[in-house]
Design a protein around this motif. Sequence first.
Motif, PDB file in Angstrom:
ATOM      1  N   SER A 178       0.599  -1.309   0.020  1.00  0.00           N
ATOM      2  CA  SER A 178      -0.108   0.069   0.003  1.00  0.00           C
ATOM      3  C   SER A 178       1.018   1.267  -0.108  1.00  0.00           C
ATOM      4  O   SER A 178       2.007   1.188   0.594  1.00  0.00           O
ATOM      5  CB  SER A 178      -0.934  -0.130   1.217  1.00  0.00           C
ATOM      6  N   SER A 179       0.548   2.411  -0.837  1.00  0.00           N
ATOM      7  CA  SER A 179       1.024   3.597  -0.602  1.00  0.00           C
ATOM      8  C   SER A 179       0.237   4.492   0.223  1.00  0.00           C
ATOM      9  O   SER A 179       0.296   5.872   0.051  1.00  0.00           O
ATOM     10  CB  SER A 179       1.324   4.126  -2.276  1.00  0.00           C
ATOM     11  N   HIS A 180      -0.400   4.032   1.138  1.00  0.00           N
ATOM     12  CA  HIS A 180      -1.230   4.953   2.222  1.00  0.00           C
ATOM     13  C   HIS A 180      -0.175   5.935   2.814  1.00  0.00           C
ATOM     14  O   HIS A 180       0.783   5.474   3.457  1.00  0.00           O
ATOM     15  CB  HIS A 180      -2.030   3.834   3.347  1.00  0.00           C
ATOM     16  N   GLY A 181      -0.814   7.053   2.759  1.00  0.00           N
ATOM     17  CA  GLY A 181       0.349   8.052   3.201  1.00  0.00           C
ATOM     18  C   GLY A 181       1.136   8.603   2.086  1.00  0.00           C
ATOM     19  O   GLY A 181       1.564   9.959   2.339  1.00  0.00           O
ATOM     20  N   GLN A 182       1.332   8.049   1.078  1.00  0.00           N
ATOM     21  CA  GLN A 182       2.008   8.544  -0.104  1.00  0.00           C
ATOM     22  C   GLN A 182       1.413   8.953  -1.286  1.00  0.00           C
ATOM     23  O   GLN A 182       1.954   9.078  -2.255  1.00  0.00           O
ATOM     24  CB  GLN A 182       3.276   7.456  -0.482  1.00  0.00           C
ATOM     25  N   GLU A 183       0.029   8.975  -1.114  1.00  0.00           N
ATOM     26  CA  GLU A 183      -0.857   9.246  -2.285  1.00  0.00           C
ATOM     27  C   GLU A 183      -0.679  10.449  -2.932  1.00  0.00           C
ATOM     28  O   GLU A 183      -0.817  10.714  -4.067  1.00  0.00           O
ATOM     29  CB  GLU A 183      -2.234   9.347  -1.722  1.00  0.00           C
ATOM     30  N   ALA A 184       0.061  11.592  -2.242  1.00  0.00           N
ATOM     31  CA  ALA A 184       0.009  12.686  -2.910  1.00  0.00           C
ATOM     32  C   ALA A 184       1.397  12.584  -3.805  1.00  0.00           C
ATOM     33  O   ALA A 184       1.249  13.150  -5.212  1.00  0.00           O
ATOM     34  CB  ALA A 184       0.598  13.792  -2.072  1.00  0.00           C
ATOM     35  N   THR A 188       8.093  11.561   2.494  1.00  0.00           N
ATOM     36  CA  THR A 188       6.891  11.227   2.742  1.00  0.00           C
ATOM     37  C   THR A 188       7.037   9.984   3.853  1.00  0.00           C
ATOM     38  O   THR A 188       8.099   9.880   4.496  1.00  0.00           O
ATOM     39  CB  THR A 188       6.185  10.653   1.549  1.00  0.00           C
ATOM     40  N   TYR A 189       6.049   9.163   4.027  1.00  0.00           N
ATOM     41  CA  TYR A 189       5.868   8.413   5.141  1.00  0.00           C
ATOM     42  C   TYR A 189       5.065   7.122   4.727  1.00  0.00           C
ATOM     43  O   TYR A 189       3.809   7.428   4.280  1.00  0.00           O
ATOM     44  CB  TYR A 189       5.551   8.885   6.444  1.00  0.00           C
ATOM     45  N   ARG A 190       5.786   5.739   4.933  1.00  0.00           N
ATOM     46  CA  ARG A 190       4.903   4.808   4.685  1.00  0.00           C
ATOM     47  C   ARG A 190       4.087   4.517   5.844  1.00  0.00           C
ATOM     48  O   ARG A 190       4.497   3.887   6.917  1.00  0.00           O
ATOM     49  CB  ARG A 190       5.765   3.367   4.482  1.00  0.00           C
ATOM     50  N   MET A 191       2.787   4.921   6.053  1.00  0.00           N
ATOM     51  CA  MET A 191       2.011   4.993   7.207  1.00  0.00           C
ATOM     52  C   MET A 191       1.628   3.598   7.741  1.00  0.00           C
ATOM     53  O   MET A 191       1.498   3.291   8.680  1.00  0.00           O
ATOM     54  CB  MET A 191       0.756   5.788   7.079  1.00  0.00           C
ATOM     55  N   GLN A 192       1.730   2.424   6.811  1.00  0.00           N
ATOM     56  CA  GLN A 192       1.485   1.155   7.289  1.00  0.00           C
ATOM     57  C   GLN A 192       2.649   0.298   6.867  1.00  0.00           C
ATOM     58  O   GLN A 192       3.563   0.757   6.560  1.00  0.00           O
ATOM     59  CB  GLN A 192       0.141   0.774   6.361  1.00  0.00           C
ATOM     60  N   ALA A 193       2.431  -0.916   7.087  1.00  0.00           N
ATOM     61  CA  ALA A 193       3.538  -1.769   7.048  1.00  0.00           C
ATOM     62  C   ALA A 193       3.845  -2.160   5.412  1.00  0.00           C
ATOM     63  O   ALA A 193       3.314  -1.906   4.647  1.00  0.00           O
ATOM     64  CB  ALA A 193       3.248  -3.163   7.711  1.00  0.00           C
ATOM     65  N   HIS A 194       5.031  -2.576   5.298  1.00  0.00           N
ATOM     66  CA  HIS A 194       5.414  -3.033   3.868  1.00  0.00           C
ATOM     67  C   HIS A 194       4.554  -3.555   2.993  1.00  0.00           C
ATOM     68  O   HIS A 194       4.079  -3.109   1.954  1.00  0.00           O
ATOM     69  CB  HIS A 194       6.880  -3.584   3.986  1.00  0.00           C
ATOM     70  N   THR A 195       4.119  -4.684   3.537  1.00  0.00           N
ATOM     71  CA  THR A 195       2.977  -5.488   3.078  1.00  0.00           C
ATOM     72  C   THR A 195       2.035  -5.919   4.100  1.00  0.00           C
ATOM     73  O   THR A 195       2.751  -5.826   5.175  1.00  0.00           O
ATOM     74  CB  THR A 195       3.424  -6.536   2.039  1.00  0.00           C
ATOM     75  N   ASN A 196       1.145  -6.809   3.672  1.00  0.00           N
ATOM     76  CA  ASN A 196       0.379  -7.499   4.753  1.00  0.00           C
ATOM     77  C   ASN A 196       1.379  -8.424   5.656  1.00  0.00           C
ATOM     78  O   ASN A 196       0.856  -8.797   6.609  1.00  0.00           O
ATOM     79  CB  ASN A 196      -0.833  -8.126   4.251  1.00  0.00           C
ATOM     80  N   ALA A 197       2.351  -8.991   4.885  1.00  0.00           N
ATOM     81  CA  ALA A 197       3.253  -9.897   5.606  1.00  0.00           C
ATOM     82  C   ALA A 197       4.291  -9.179   6.626  1.00  0.00           C
ATOM     83  O   ALA A 197       4.811 -10.134   7.093  1.00  0.00           O
ATOM     84  CB  ALA A 197       3.942 -10.592   4.625  1.00  0.00           C
ATOM     85  N   ASP A 198       4.126  -7.890   6.855  1.00  0.00           N
ATOM     86  CA  ASP A 198       4.982  -7.055   7.488  1.00  0.00           C
ATOM     87  C   ASP A 198       4.524  -6.987   8.772  1.00  0.00           C
ATOM     88  O   ASP A 198       3.346  -6.722   8.786  1.00  0.00           O
ATOM     89  CB  ASP A 198       5.761  -5.952   6.612  1.00  0.00           C
ATOM     90  N   ASP A 199       5.269  -6.926   9.890  1.00  0.00           N
ATOM     91  CA  ASP A 199       4.741  -6.220  11.197  1.00  0.00           C
ATOM     92  C   ASP A 199       5.586  -4.913  11.461  1.00  0.00           C
ATOM     93  O   ASP A 199       6.953  -5.167  11.942  1.00  0.00           O
ATOM     94  CB  ASP A 199       5.071  -7.337  12.346  1.00  0.00           C
TER      95      ASP A 199
END
Lengths: 461, 366
Positions: A166-172, A354-365
């Motif tokens: 996801s690019s959540h947080g990086q959409e701009a 910018t900032y990756r507001m969520q994890a790298h992928t769903n497999a990441d913590d």
Amino acid sequence: MPLSALSKNHHVVTVTFSFCLQDYRSHAHFSRIFREAGYISVAKPIIELRNGLGSNPQGLLRCHPKSRKAWTVTINESREAMEQVSSKFGITPEDYMLPARTEIHMLDVNGKLHPAGQQGAEPGHEYPLPSPAALLAAYEQLVIGRRVNDQNSALVRQGRMAVYPSSHGQEACQVAAALCLGEDDWMFPTYRDSVAVMAKGVAPMEVMTSFRGDWHSGYDPNQYKVSVQATPLTTQLLHAVGVAHAAKLRGEDTVVLAMCGDGATSEGDFHEALNFAAVFNLPVIFFVQNNQYAISVPLSQQSVAPSLAHKAVGYGMAGERVDGNDLVALLAVLGRAVRLAREGNGPLLVEAHTYRMQAHTNADDATRYREDAEVQAWIAKDPLTRMRSYLADAGLLTEAAEERITASAEAVAKTLRDGMNSEETPDPAELFAYVFSSPTTQLTEQAHMLADELAREEDTK
Amino acid sequence: MSPSISTSSPANGNVSAETAAQAARTANTGVQSVTFAKALNTALADAMEHDSAVLMFGEDVGVLGGVFRITDGLTKRFGTGRCFDTPLAESGIVGMAIGMAMNGMRPVIEMQFDAFAYPAFEQIASHVAKMHNRTKGKMPLPMVIRIPYAGGIGGVEHHCDSSEAYYAHTPGLKVFTPSTVKDAYLMLREAIDSPDPVVFMEPKKLYWTKEQVDLESLRLSHETSMVPPTEGKAAIARAGTDATLIAYGPSVSTALAAAEAAALEGRNLEVIDVRTIVPFDDATISESVRKTGRAVVISEAPGFASVASEIVARVQERCFHSLAAPVLRVTGFDTPFPPPKLEKYFLPSVDRILDAVDALQWEEVA
């Protein structure tokens, strides 16, 4: 072939001349013309061709002003371009190449426009505010992008999609990367740039093809001028350089935007791509989304450069850094970069913070390597809320417009949900069909073997 | 200071280009002694003349004409836009070629030496090989990666690797390796015409070998499709009846020399030149081995997990009931390529091939 003096000092006179593509045959051909015209007396003058076989090819003839003998000068098209563009801005080439002292930012965290003097601009690094229409169109893509990110993450959690970075947080950054380009300009995205790919016009379900677990890229790169989303880091930057080089040789004014992250700047291909683009003076924008982490490794362990944008000067290209959660600044900086590149001033490097507001992928913590307080601080700088506040305060975003935009984001989300709900099983026979333009004897044998196995499975059902 | 200079008309320009092409054709007409290197050089020039999308770039390929002079004269004839030097970076060269192929060009690139191509391996394995498949055929990559390879020239470390197995093992790459002057020309033209990416492996020790060839007639034959394609077609380099020697690239001439020596001993050996490792010609090779009942595979590369191993496996799978003896291999040792003073011990030799032929269990038949 009109000749005109370009520059003159006591050592050398440089004469520029234009010519038609069809005229170009060889240096010897041009020397003969000059000699026959009595302009020079030496057999082999120094002639350099600029803009290669491009749309406005030019030649440079260098010779001594008194003796009119050839003067050995190695002309570097890239360096000339750099000198020309920096002098246009009234600054030195070094000041043109080095990023401004601070990042370029236009909106503060509350969506208020910074006063003109506090936007980070410097002489030669000025960025006018984009038009209201451009801002509103970009905001619509921003809302859609956020909705796409959150919808896809939900689909992954529900097991309806294999993976989604996801690019959540990086959409701009995503939106600006797409909107700064013209229709014939190319984009080279990474696996995290699905929103940018959609914003450039690729249908959402086509973008999601490989993430849902199919074996191919879904869309046709030629149709959209969007390459396949790269998984290996920075290999695609060189492909971008090649696309730009081919276009330049044909005289097309295509600009190519090549994307990568902060961690990727440590890769060797990052270096090779920037160097090639600079040496060949190619219209490539290297757009680095510095989201602070390469999976778990923070930027401090990737680079101790003053900033990633500072790397540009080492290649002889211009660098700039920009607030990557500020859509207004991103549109301004990338828009100018594209314009400069299209005018033949060579490649540019833009770093967005910018900032990756969520994890790298769903497999990441992500809780294993960063504190919640850090994430919260970045959530306060969310690009979406800043842009919405700014547009609302400026009277550009009416309630009706907001409703319309929300509805179009919902429509995209529904397309994704419906698409992922439809069970599509890839055809195993296709594994063999596209390895080469036509299957080899061996691949045909293997395809038959698999078909046989499948037929026998059917029989035993 | 700006005299009025008459502009050459497009027509004049064309005449000039025509003249260069015509001069080359005249020089190439008629059977003459031609080196392997000259055949490759002419193939490049003819391909560039034939199609303006064909570009040539790499390290030292411009003014210098390549360290082996394969690109000699191309920059002068076609300009710096079409044959040019790049910064010294192999991954960059391959990566940029990918982008150019994506955008309508047919790049031919030179890796200066076999072992210098390794920095480009990620681009080759992850992108050159996979782009067509990944895009479901929508993004073909018509490009040729030329690699001077193998030993026999007294080269120093990192200059003599037989790296063909890396490429042959990677689905999506075609791997060509000519062994004759005529094939050097035809196979390079074919590689450049191919819609698929081709790793074109040039045996360095053959660059200076000569054959009597009419290059202009080869050009015409190729451009009018009057010659059968070599892709996927092994050549019978020497017809024989008693055993089959299977070789490619630099080993074909050694195999032929071994066959001549064996003839003096009363054994009539067939020699097969694989020509294109990918796609591989199972049919021609199987047919030969079924006929002779015996086979030796010869290759310079270290034998473990090699192309030679693959050929042995394929032959045994297909010809088991026709075989009078196990299929043997004569390959390089499983060591790094040795220094010049030791390479004669490493490379497959006529004697070593004849020893292998002797070991094909003849006594059991007699």
